[in-house]
Design a protein around this motif. Structure first.
Motif, PDB file in Angstrom:
ATOM      1  N   LEU A  69      56.418 -13.317  52.121  1.00 26.10           N
ATOM      2  CA  LEU A  69      57.372 -14.394  52.369  1.00 26.10           C
ATOM      3  C   LEU A  69      56.852 -15.435  53.343  1.00 26.10           C
ATOM      4  O   LEU A  69      57.582 -16.353  53.722  1.00 26.10           O
ATOM      5  N   ASP A  70      55.596 -15.321  53.727  1.00 26.01           N
ATOM      6  CA  ASP A  70      54.977 -16.270  54.668  1.00 26.01           C
ATOM      7  C   ASP A  70      55.774 -16.377  55.957  1.00 26.01           C
ATOM      8  O   ASP A  70      56.040 -17.488  56.475  1.00 26.01           O
ATOM      9  N   ALA A  71      56.199 -15.234  56.486  1.00 23.68           N
ATOM     10  CA  ALA A  71      56.927 -15.221  57.758  1.00 23.68           C
ATOM     11  C   ALA A  71      55.968 -15.540  58.889  1.00 23.68           C
ATOM     12  O   ALA A  71      54.743 -15.540  58.727  1.00 23.68           O
ATOM     13  N   ALA A  72      56.543 -15.835  60.025  1.00 25.09           N
ATOM     14  CA  ALA A  72      55.723 -16.148  61.195  1.00 25.09           C
ATOM     15  C   ALA A  72      54.822 -14.969  61.521  1.00 25.09           C
ATOM     16  O   ALA A  72      55.218 -13.800  61.359  1.00 25.09           O
ATOM     17  N   PRO A  73      53.599 -15.247  61.964  1.00 22.55           N
ATOM     18  CA  PRO A  73      52.650 -14.150  62.256  1.00 22.55           C
ATOM     19  C   PRO A  73      53.177 -13.140  63.267  1.00 22.55           C
ATOM     20  O   PRO A  73      52.917 -11.943  63.134  1.00 22.55           O
ATOM     21  N   PHE A  74      53.921 -13.623  64.260  1.00 17.80           N
ATOM     22  CA  PHE A  74      54.378 -12.679  65.287  1.00 17.80           C
ATOM     23  C   PHE A  74      55.419 -11.704  64.716  1.00 17.80           C
ATOM     24  O   PHE A  74      55.536 -10.572  65.182  1.00 17.80           O
ATOM     25  N   ILE A  75      56.168 -12.125  63.689  1.00 18.09           N
ATOM     26  CA  ILE A  75      57.139 -11.219  63.067  1.00 18.09           C
ATOM     27  C   ILE A  75      56.402 -10.091  62.337  1.00 18.09           C
ATOM     28  O   ILE A  75      56.747  -8.909  62.457  1.00 18.09           O
ATOM     29  N   THR A  76      55.411 -10.478  61.581  1.00 18.96           N
ATOM     30  CA  THR A  76      54.616  -9.473  60.861  1.00 18.96           C
ATOM     31  C   THR A  76      53.945  -8.517  61.841  1.00 18.96           C
ATOM     32  O   THR A  76      53.908  -7.301  61.624  1.00 18.96           O
ATOM     33  N   ALA A  77      53.412  -9.098  62.911  1.00 19.68           N
ATOM     34  CA  ALA A  77      52.730  -8.269  63.909  1.00 19.68           C
ATOM     35  C   ALA A  77      53.714  -7.324  64.603  1.00 19.68           C
ATOM     36  O   ALA A  77      53.382  -6.166  64.880  1.00 19.68           O
ATOM     37  N   THR A  78      54.925  -7.812  64.876  1.00 17.92           N
ATOM     38  CA  THR A  78      55.928  -6.969  65.540  1.00 17.92           C
ATOM     39  C   THR A  78      56.326  -5.789  64.666  1.00 17.92           C
ATOM     40  O   THR A  78      56.416  -4.648  65.140  1.00 17.92           O
ATOM     41  N   ILE A  79      56.555  -6.052  63.392  1.00 19.84           N
ATOM     42  CA  ILE A  79      56.943  -4.979  62.484  1.00 19.84           C
ATOM     43  C   ILE A  79      55.816  -3.960  62.347  1.00 19.84           C
ATOM     44  O   ILE A  79      56.040  -2.739  62.346  1.00 19.84           O
ATOM     45  N   GLY A  80      54.585  -4.459  62.247  1.00 25.06           N
ATOM     46  CA  GLY A  80      53.448  -3.548  62.163  1.00 25.06           C
ATOM     47  C   GLY A  80      53.286  -2.715  63.427  1.00 25.06           C
ATOM     48  O   GLY A  80      52.911  -1.540  63.358  1.00 25.06           O
ATOM     49  N   THR A  81      53.570  -3.335  64.565  1.00 22.15           N
ATOM     50  CA  THR A  81      53.471  -2.609  65.835  1.00 22.15           C
ATOM     51  C   THR A  81      54.515  -1.494  65.921  1.00 22.15           C
ATOM     52  O   THR A  81      54.236  -0.399  66.415  1.00 22.15           O
ATOM     53  N   VAL A  82      55.729  -1.784  65.434  1.00 24.81           N
ATOM     54  CA  VAL A  82      56.784  -0.753  65.444  1.00 24.81           C
ATOM     55  C   VAL A  82      56.367   0.445  64.602  1.00 24.81           C
ATOM     56  O   VAL A  82      56.530   1.604  65.018  1.00 24.81           O
ATOM     57  N   ALA A  83      55.802   0.174  63.426  1.00 26.36           N
ATOM     58  CA  ALA A  83      55.356   1.266  62.562  1.00 26.36           C
ATOM     59  C   ALA A  83      54.240   2.068  63.226  1.00 26.36           C
ATOM     60  O   ALA A  83      54.242   3.307  63.196  1.00 26.36           O
ATOM     61  N   PHE A  84      53.301   1.368  63.849  1.00 30.33           N
ATOM     62  CA  PHE A  84      52.174   2.050  64.497  1.00 30.33           C
ATOM     63  C   PHE A  84      52.630   2.889  65.681  1.00 30.33           C
ATOM     64  O   PHE A  84      52.212   4.043  65.832  1.00 30.33           O
ATOM     65  N   LEU A  85      53.506   2.335  66.534  1.00 35.75           N
ATOM     66  CA  LEU A  85      53.968   3.063  67.717  1.00 35.75           C
ATOM     67  C   LEU A  85      54.842   4.263  67.340  1.00 35.75           C
ATOM     68  O   LEU A  85      54.765   5.320  67.981  1.00 35.75           O
ATOM     69  N   SER A  86      55.668   4.099  66.331  1.00 34.29           N
ATOM     70  CA  SER A  86      56.526   5.213  65.914  1.00 34.29           C
ATOM     71  C   SER A  86      55.695   6.384  65.414  1.00 34.29           C
ATOM     72  O   SER A  86      55.916   7.545  65.787  1.00 34.29           O
ATOM     73  N   GLU A  87      54.725   6.068  64.558  1.00 33.30           N
ATOM     74  CA  GLU A  87      53.861   7.133  64.044  1.00 33.30           C
ATOM     75  C   GLU A  87      53.002   7.724  65.156  1.00 33.30           C
ATOM     76  O   GLU A  87      52.771   8.949  65.194  1.00 33.30           O
ATOM     77  N   GLY A  88      52.558   6.881  66.048  1.00 34.93           N
ATOM     78  CA  GLY A  88      51.738   7.367  67.170  1.00 34.93           C
ATOM     79  C   GLY A  88      52.520   8.279  68.098  1.00 34.93           C
ATOM     80  O   GLY A  88      51.988   9.282  68.600  1.00 34.93           O
ATOM     81  N   ALA A  89      53.791   7.952  68.346  1.00 37.57           N
ATOM     82  CA  ALA A  89      54.612   8.793  69.209  1.00 37.57           C
ATOM     83  C   ALA A  89      54.816  10.178  68.591  1.00 37.57           C
ATOM     84  O   ALA A  89      54.801  11.200  69.300  1.00 37.57           O
ATOM     85  N   ILE A  90      54.978  10.215  67.268  1.00 36.53           N
ATOM     86  CA  ILE A  90      55.144  11.505  66.593  1.00 36.53           C
ATOM     87  C   ILE A  90      53.873  12.344  66.717  1.00 36.53           C
ATOM     88  O   ILE A  90      53.919  13.541  67.024  1.00 36.53           O
ATOM     89  N   ALA A 116      60.304   2.551  57.542  1.00 37.34           N
ATOM     90  CA  ALA A 116      60.947   1.267  57.276  1.00 37.34           C
ATOM     91  C   ALA A 116      60.017   0.098  57.616  1.00 37.34           C
ATOM     92  O   ALA A 116      59.908  -0.877  56.848  1.00 37.34           O
ATOM     93  N   ALA A 117      59.345   0.192  58.764  1.00 27.59           N
ATOM     94  CA  ALA A 117      58.438  -0.898  59.163  1.00 27.59           C
ATOM     95  C   ALA A 117      57.264  -1.003  58.205  1.00 27.59           C
ATOM     96  O   ALA A 117      56.825  -2.119  57.848  1.00 27.59           O
ATOM     97  N   SER A 118      56.750   0.142  57.772  1.00 24.45           N
ATOM     98  CA  SER A 118      55.624   0.119  56.823  1.00 24.45           C
ATOM     99  C   SER A 118      56.044  -0.488  55.483  1.00 24.45           C
ATOM    100  O   SER A 118      55.259  -1.187  54.825  1.00 24.45           O
ATOM    101  N   ALA A 119      57.275  -0.237  55.066  1.00 19.85           N
ATOM    102  CA  ALA A 119      57.748  -0.774  53.796  1.00 19.85           C
ATOM    103  C   ALA A 119      58.050  -2.262  53.882  1.00 19.85           C
ATOM    104  O   ALA A 119      57.878  -3.005  52.896  1.00 19.85           O
ATOM    105  N   VAL A 120      58.496  -2.719  55.047  1.00 16.37           N
ATOM    106  CA  VAL A 120      58.901  -4.121  55.199  1.00 16.37           C
ATOM    107  C   VAL A 120      57.704  -5.034  55.428  1.00 16.37           C
ATOM    108  O   VAL A 120      57.726  -6.224  55.049  1.00 16.37           O
ATOM    109  N   THR A 121      56.639  -4.511  56.009  1.00 15.21           N
ATOM    110  CA  THR A 121      55.494  -5.359  56.365  1.00 15.21           C
ATOM    111  C   THR A 121      54.913  -6.126  55.176  1.00 15.21           C
ATOM    112  O   THR A 121      54.700  -7.350  55.273  1.00 15.21           O
ATOM    113  N   PRO A 122      54.649  -5.528  54.025  1.00 12.56           N
ATOM    114  CA  PRO A 122      54.114  -6.313  52.889  1.00 12.56           C
ATOM    115  C   PRO A 122      55.084  -7.401  52.414  1.00 12.56           C
ATOM    116  O   PRO A 122      54.656  -8.518  52.056  1.00 12.56           O
TER     117      PRO A 122
END
Length: 211
Positions: free
Chosen positions: A110-131, A99-105
């Motif tokens: 949508l020119d969202a705030a940088p921290f929102i994009t970074a947060t979503i990307g971090t969730v995707a990275f941590l989830s995959e890393g935990a697996i 979900a995070a990987s799909a939402v990030t692009p």
């Protein structure tokens, strides 16, 4: 006439007295019986004052067998629960990563705030890393495999089918089969843990741990 009337009560008294004596004999016979239950064999010994005591070795062996079967039932319940939890956790982490990987692009367009994009990307990275780090999906499969094999063997033992139908010592056969399943599963689990650390597995099959 008087003589016949007097004999009537006497005859009834004799019959009543004989009936009471018969009942007393039956009660005495029942009271004299001793019952002894031989633990582990299911046989009831009936005798006149003789009580057969169970063999101490047989009783101890039956207690150990019952303890082993109780531990096996607890293991089945625990392993099945762990398999369900790990499978649920894996699906949740995988869903978050996808979900995070799909939402990030979309967020980036949508020119969202940088921290929102970074947060979503971090969730995707941590989830995959935990697996990848825990290999929780592989451990869930191993738990399911262990529970299925143990449950099938235990069910065959209880219903006396397969090799247990003609085995002279079915409990000994059960212990042998269960320990083989445990050893093989433990070796596979150790290999998964070593791979999660980036190391090559050193145990490949049953019996290698004793070499």
């Amino acid at each position: 006439m008087t003589s016949q009337q007097s004999k009537g009560p006497e005859l009834s008294e004799l019959l009543e007295h004989a009936e009471l004596e018969q009942r007393s004999r039956v009660v005495a016979q029942v009271a004299d019986r001793d019952y002894a239950y031989i633990s582990g064999s299911g046989n009831v010994v009936m005798g006149a004052g003789n009580v057969v005591k169970p063999h101490e070795g047989a009783t101890e062996e039956a207690d150990q067998a019952q303890l082993y079967l109780s531990d096996l039932e607890r293991e089945l319940s625990a392993v099945s629960m762990h398999a369900r939890r790990r499978l649920l956790t894996y699906r949740l982490l995988r869903f978050l990563a996808l979900a995070a990987s799909a939402v990030t692009p979309a967020v980036a367009l949508l020119d969202a705030a940088p921290f929102i994009t970074a947060t979503i990307g971090t969730v995707a990275f941590l989830s995959e890393g935990a697996i990848q780090l825990t290999r929780i999906n592989e451990r869930a499969v191993l738990d399911t495999k262990r529970a299925t094999a143990l449950n099938r063997e235990f069910r065959m033992y209880r219903t006396k089918v397969g090799d247990y139908e003609t085995a002279d010592r079915s409990f000994t056969l059960l212990v042998k089969r269960v320990e083989e399943i445990r050893e093989a599963n433990d070796n596979e689990r150790l290999a998964v843990v070593q791979q999660s650390f980036g190391a090559q597995p050193t145990i490949n099959g049953p019996g290698d741990a004793r070499r």
